[in-house]
Design a protein around this motif. Structure first.
Motif, PDB file in Angstrom:
ATOM      1  N   PRO A 134     -12.961 -15.109   7.805  1.00 53.72           N
ATOM      2  CA  PRO A 134     -12.529 -14.657   6.475  1.00 53.72           C
ATOM      3  C   PRO A 134     -13.579 -14.949   5.414  1.00 53.72           C
ATOM      4  O   PRO A 134     -14.493 -15.760   5.612  1.00 53.72           O
ATOM      5  N   THR A 135     -13.417 -14.316   4.266  1.00 59.88           N
ATOM      6  CA  THR A 135     -14.206 -14.708   3.104  1.00 59.88           C
ATOM      7  C   THR A 135     -13.393 -15.728   2.310  1.00 59.88           C
ATOM      8  O   THR A 135     -12.217 -15.966   2.600  1.00 59.88           O
ATOM      9  N   ASN A 136     -14.021 -16.351   1.343  1.00 63.24           N
ATOM     10  CA  ASN A 136     -13.302 -17.310   0.505  1.00 63.24           C
ATOM     11  C   ASN A 136     -13.720 -17.113  -0.945  1.00 63.24           C
ATOM     12  O   ASN A 136     -14.810 -16.605  -1.220  1.00 63.24           O
ATOM     13  N   ILE A 137     -12.851 -17.488  -1.841  1.00 67.02           N
ATOM     14  CA  ILE A 137     -13.152 -17.398  -3.272  1.00 67.02           C
ATOM     15  C   ILE A 137     -12.998 -18.797  -3.863  1.00 67.02           C
ATOM     16  O   ILE A 137     -11.940 -19.424  -3.720  1.00 67.02           O
ATOM     17  N   ALA A 138     -14.042 -19.272  -4.521  1.00 64.53           N
ATOM     18  CA  ALA A 138     -14.000 -20.625  -5.105  1.00 64.53           C
ATOM     19  C   ALA A 138     -13.115 -20.640  -6.339  1.00 64.53           C
ATOM     20  O   ALA A 138     -13.211 -19.756  -7.197  1.00 64.53           O
ATOM     21  N   VAL A 139     -12.267 -21.652  -6.421  1.00 59.06           N
ATOM     22  CA  VAL A 139     -11.472 -21.864  -7.638  1.00 59.06           C
ATOM     23  C   VAL A 139     -12.070 -22.998  -8.474  1.00 59.06           C
ATOM     24  O   VAL A 139     -11.815 -23.100  -9.672  1.00 59.06           O
ATOM     25  N   ILE A 140     -12.866 -23.854  -7.835  1.00 57.27           N
ATOM     26  CA  ILE A 140     -13.792 -24.752  -8.557  1.00 57.27           C
ATOM     27  C   ILE A 140     -15.166 -24.385  -8.014  1.00 57.27           C
ATOM     28  O   ILE A 140     -15.413 -24.497  -6.810  1.00 57.27           O
ATOM     29  N   LYS A 141     -16.045 -23.921  -8.890  1.00 61.01           N
ATOM     30  CA  LYS A 141     -17.240 -23.198  -8.468  1.00 61.01           C
ATOM     31  C   LYS A 141     -18.400 -24.096  -8.002  1.00 61.01           C
ATOM     32  O   LYS A 141     -18.602 -25.190  -8.525  1.00 61.01           O
ATOM     33  N   TYR A 142     -19.142 -23.544  -7.055  1.00 56.06           N
ATOM     34  CA  TYR A 142     -20.440 -24.086  -6.639  1.00 56.06           C
ATOM     35  C   TYR A 142     -21.508 -23.267  -7.369  1.00 56.06           C
ATOM     36  O   TYR A 142     -21.547 -22.049  -7.245  1.00 56.06           O
ATOM     37  N   TRP A 143     -22.339 -23.967  -8.158  1.00 60.04           N
ATOM     38  CA  TRP A 143     -23.455 -23.268  -8.810  1.00 60.04           C
ATOM     39  C   TRP A 143     -24.547 -24.298  -9.080  1.00 60.04           C
ATOM     40  O   TRP A 143     -24.398 -25.165  -9.915  1.00 60.04           O
ATOM     41  N   GLY A 144     -25.595 -24.225  -8.303  1.00 59.57           N
ATOM     42  CA  GLY A 144     -26.713 -25.154  -8.468  1.00 59.57           C
ATOM     43  C   GLY A 144     -26.942 -26.003  -7.236  1.00 59.57           C
ATOM     44  O   GLY A 144     -25.993 -26.554  -6.670  1.00 59.57           O
ATOM     45  N   LYS A 145     -28.215 -26.064  -6.821  1.00 64.94           N
ATOM     46  CA  LYS A 145     -28.573 -26.842  -5.623  1.00 64.94           C
ATOM     47  C   LYS A 145     -29.448 -28.031  -6.004  1.00 64.94           C
ATOM     48  O   LYS A 145     -30.274 -27.942  -6.913  1.00 64.94           O
ATOM     49  N   ARG A 146     -29.290 -29.117  -5.247  1.00 60.96           N
ATOM     50  CA  ARG A 146     -30.220 -30.248  -5.391  1.00 60.96           C
ATOM     51  C   ARG A 146     -31.324 -30.162  -4.352  1.00 60.96           C
ATOM     52  O   ARG A 146     -32.327 -30.851  -4.446  1.00 60.96           O
ATOM     53  N   PHE A 150       1.576 -24.655  -9.857  1.00 64.11           N
ATOM     54  CA  PHE A 150       0.848 -23.439 -10.253  1.00 64.11           C
ATOM     55  C   PHE A 150       0.297 -23.489 -11.682  1.00 64.11           C
ATOM     56  O   PHE A 150      -0.855 -23.099 -11.897  1.00 64.11           O
ATOM     57  N   PRO A 151       1.048 -23.963 -12.689  1.00 63.05           N
ATOM     58  CA  PRO A 151       0.465 -23.994 -14.042  1.00 63.05           C
ATOM     59  C   PRO A 151      -0.853 -24.776 -14.109  1.00 63.05           C
ATOM     60  O   PRO A 151      -1.821 -24.310 -14.708  1.00 63.05           O
ATOM     61  N   SER A 152      -0.884 -25.942 -13.451  1.00 61.15           N
ATOM     62  CA  SER A 152      -2.132 -26.732 -13.443  1.00 61.15           C
ATOM     63  C   SER A 152      -3.228 -26.013 -12.673  1.00 61.15           C
ATOM     64  O   SER A 152      -4.382 -25.949 -13.109  1.00 61.15           O
ATOM     65  N   PHE A 153      -2.867 -25.440 -11.518  1.00 53.43           N
ATOM     66  CA  PHE A 153      -3.814 -24.694 -10.694  1.00 53.43           C
ATOM     67  C   PHE A 153      -4.438 -23.561 -11.509  1.00 53.43           C
ATOM     68  O   PHE A 153      -5.656 -23.366 -11.524  1.00 53.43           O
ATOM     69  N   ALA A 154      -3.588 -22.805 -12.218  1.00 52.15           N
ATOM     70  CA  ALA A 154      -4.059 -21.645 -12.983  1.00 52.15           C
ATOM     71  C   ALA A 154      -4.986 -22.072 -14.124  1.00 52.15           C
ATOM     72  O   ALA A 154      -6.056 -21.484 -14.323  1.00 52.15           O
ATOM     73  N   ARG A 155      -4.570 -23.094 -14.857  1.00 50.64           N
ATOM     74  CA  ARG A 155      -5.403 -23.544 -15.992  1.00 50.64           C
ATOM     75  C   ARG A 155      -6.777 -24.004 -15.509  1.00 50.64           C
ATOM     76  O   ARG A 155      -7.806 -23.687 -16.115  1.00 50.64           O
ATOM     77  N   LEU A 156      -6.802 -24.741 -14.413  1.00 49.87           N
ATOM     78  CA  LEU A 156      -8.075 -25.254 -13.882  1.00 49.87           C
ATOM     79  C   LEU A 156      -8.958 -24.113 -13.369  1.00 49.87           C
ATOM     80  O   LEU A 156     -10.166 -24.076 -13.641  1.00 49.87           O
ATOM     81  N   ALA A 157      -8.360 -23.177 -12.622  1.00 47.84           N
ATOM     82  CA  ALA A 157      -9.133 -22.072 -12.042  1.00 47.84           C
ATOM     83  C   ALA A 157      -9.745 -21.208 -13.141  1.00 47.84           C
ATOM     84  O   ALA A 157     -10.935 -20.857 -13.080  1.00 47.84           O
ATOM     85  N   CYS A 158      -8.942 -20.861 -14.165  1.00 46.00           N
ATOM     86  CA  CYS A 158      -9.452 -20.021 -15.263  1.00 46.00           C
ATOM     87  C   CYS A 158     -10.551 -20.754 -16.039  1.00 46.00           C
ATOM     88  O   CYS A 158     -11.603 -20.171 -16.331  1.00 46.00           O
ATOM     89  N   ALA A 159     -10.288 -22.024 -16.362  1.00 49.56           N
ATOM     90  CA  ALA A 159     -11.279 -22.794 -17.135  1.00 49.56           C
ATOM     91  C   ALA A 159     -12.583 -22.928 -16.365  1.00 49.56           C
ATOM     92  O   ALA A 159     -13.679 -22.810 -16.937  1.00 49.56           O
ATOM     93  N   ASP A 160     -12.489 -23.144 -15.055  1.00 49.94           N
ATOM     94  CA  ASP A 160     -13.717 -23.348 -14.281  1.00 49.94           C
ATOM     95  C   ASP A 160     -14.503 -22.049 -14.121  1.00 49.94           C
ATOM     96  O   ASP A 160     -15.732 -22.051 -14.176  1.00 49.94           O
ATOM     97  N   SER A 161     -13.774 -20.938 -13.954  1.00 52.86           N
ATOM     98  CA  SER A 161     -14.442 -19.639 -13.883  1.00 52.86           C
ATOM     99  C   SER A 161     -15.173 -19.364 -15.198  1.00 52.86           C
ATOM    100  O   SER A 161     -16.349 -18.967 -15.210  1.00 52.86           O
TER     101      SER A 161
END
Length: 421
Positions: free
Chosen positions: A18-30, A257-268
């Motif tokens: 399957p594919t996956n969609i990040a709800v807390i994003k990965y952006w940037g490598k060390r 769900f309310p916490s999940f939604a707020r976090l996902a939108c804010a992180d996006s």
């Protein structure tokens, strides 16, 4: 390397990932080469019935070099990322015996045997739907099965990570976390499952494919530029994400769900803010993406509690997560009101995946879409309908992890020639 039929034998394995969609994003490598991230990330795996990569891998002494075909076109396997995955897998390969075909491959044989790989995505490649994640995860998973690699999914995830960072999360169904790790060699930068796909099976996901075109700035180059130029990224990785990871894990565990939604939108939104803070700035979203965000925000505010979460990866396509089927049907009504198809479009090809959501929304044919009225939160200031702004919608849900397909008719490789069917 024995076989009754001499050097003509071909051994194949086919897998689906399957594919996956990040709800807390990965952006940037060390670390660029090992693909080690600067922060943890969390994703939801999408139902492979609707979004997946199918990969067939084959080995034969008759093959002269490693070859790969993606969506019908031959592509080079010489890139460092493919080679890293192949090297790691070959070093972990075990003896393989197929008594029916009279084939024996020793651990040492894998070093000199060549592979053919045929891969197909059932969704657009490089358009911000994490096709590289599904593709590289499927490559690693199918080859690990072909080569009898005796590693668990977390250990395999460390290999998949070296092909495409997000690929490590596609080795698990449900919700997965990619742990950034601290070791310089990346041995502890692995994915783990937070919850399986049955844990929160009320969720319904609708993807608005705004554009299936290849994006202008690839994730790899965009990420590199952001790490080099964005001060906001450093603050995000050090201060913001660690807290959000803990909160998101808790929201998933409690199905809050309310916490999940707020976090996902804010992180996006913060991920795209970081892209804008890059020099030169990166624009992954477009006007249609912004209209979708506005639609969801107005609805959530009107109801007083989040109905839907939105998240956008490196592209303009919206991934909209509803907390149940009833809400998903109401969401689809809103989306079809705002973004009706072109007159010559067939409803069947405009809403794909789990079409039962259409029925729940009371939409059976095109005239039902035309008859939709503005939702209550938009009545006072009814927006214009934007025909053609969305290519199509995919209705899906959280899904399982990778599987081997045992039905040989589903193989993408011709068992006689070792070439694509």
């Amino acid at each position: 390397m024995a076989a009754e039929s001499g050097d003509k034998w071909i051994l194949t394995v086919t897998a689906q990932t399957p594919t996956n969609i990040a709800v807390i994003k990965y952006w940037g490598k060390r670390h660029e080469e090992l693909i080690l991230p600067i922060n943890d990330s969390i994703s939801v795996t999408l139902d492979p019935d609707h979004l997946c990569t199918t990969t067939s891998v084959a080995v034969s002494p008759a093959f002269t070099h490693d070859r790969m075909w993606l969506n019908g076109k031959e592509v080079s396997l010489s890139g460092g990322r493919f080679q890293n995955c192949l090297r790691e897998l070959r070093s972990r390969a075990s003896d393989v015996e197929d008594e029916k075909k009279g084939i024996k491959i020793t651990k040492k044989d894998w070093e000199k045997l060549h592979l053919h790989v045929v891969s197909f995505n059932n969704f657009p490649t490089a358009a911000g739907l994490a096709s590289s994640a599904a593709g590289l995860a499927c490559l690693v998973f199918s080859l690990a099965n072909l080569m009898n690699v005796k590693e668990d999914h977390s250990k395999l995830s460390a290999i998949a990570r070296q092909g495409s960072g997000s690929a490590c999360r596609s080795l698990f169904g449900g919700f997965a976390k990619w742990i950034m790790g601290k070791e310089e060699n990346g041995s502890d930068s692995i994915a783990v499952q937070l919850a399986d796909e049955k844990h929160w099976d009320d969720l319904v996901i609708i993807i608005a494919v705004v554009s299936s075109r290849q994006k202008e700035t690839s994730s790899t180059s965009g990420m590199r530029d952001t790490v080099e130029t964005s001060m906001l990224l450093q603050h995000r990785a050090k201060e913001v994400v660690p807290k959000r990871i803990k909160q998101m894990e808790e929201a998933i565990e409690k199905r809050d769900f309310p916490s999940f939604a707020r976090l996902a939108c804010a992180d996006s939104n913060q991920f795209h803010a970081v892209c804008l803070d890059t020099l030169p700035p990166i624009f992954y979203m477009n006007d249609t993406s912004h209209k979708i965000i506005s639609c969801v925000e107005k609805w959530n505010r009107h109801e007083g509690t989040p109905q839907v979460a939105y998240t956008f990866d490196a592209g303009p396509n919206a991934v909209l997560i509803s907390h149940n089927r009833k809400t998903a049907a109401l969401l689809l009504q809103r989306l079809l009101f705002l973004f009706p198809p072109q007159p010559d479009t067939d409803l069947d090809s405009y809403v794909i995946g789990d079409k039962t959501i259409l029925k729940d929304a009371g939409i059976h044919e095109m005239k039902d879409v035309e008859a939709l009225s503005p939702p209550p939160e938009l009545k006072e200031n009814a927006p214009s309908r934007n025909k053609g702004d969305v290519s199509y919608f995919i209705c899906t849900r959280p899904g399982r992890g990778p599987v081997v397909l045992t039905d040989e008719s589903r193989s993408l490789i011709n068992s006689e020639t070792g070439l694509p069917k």
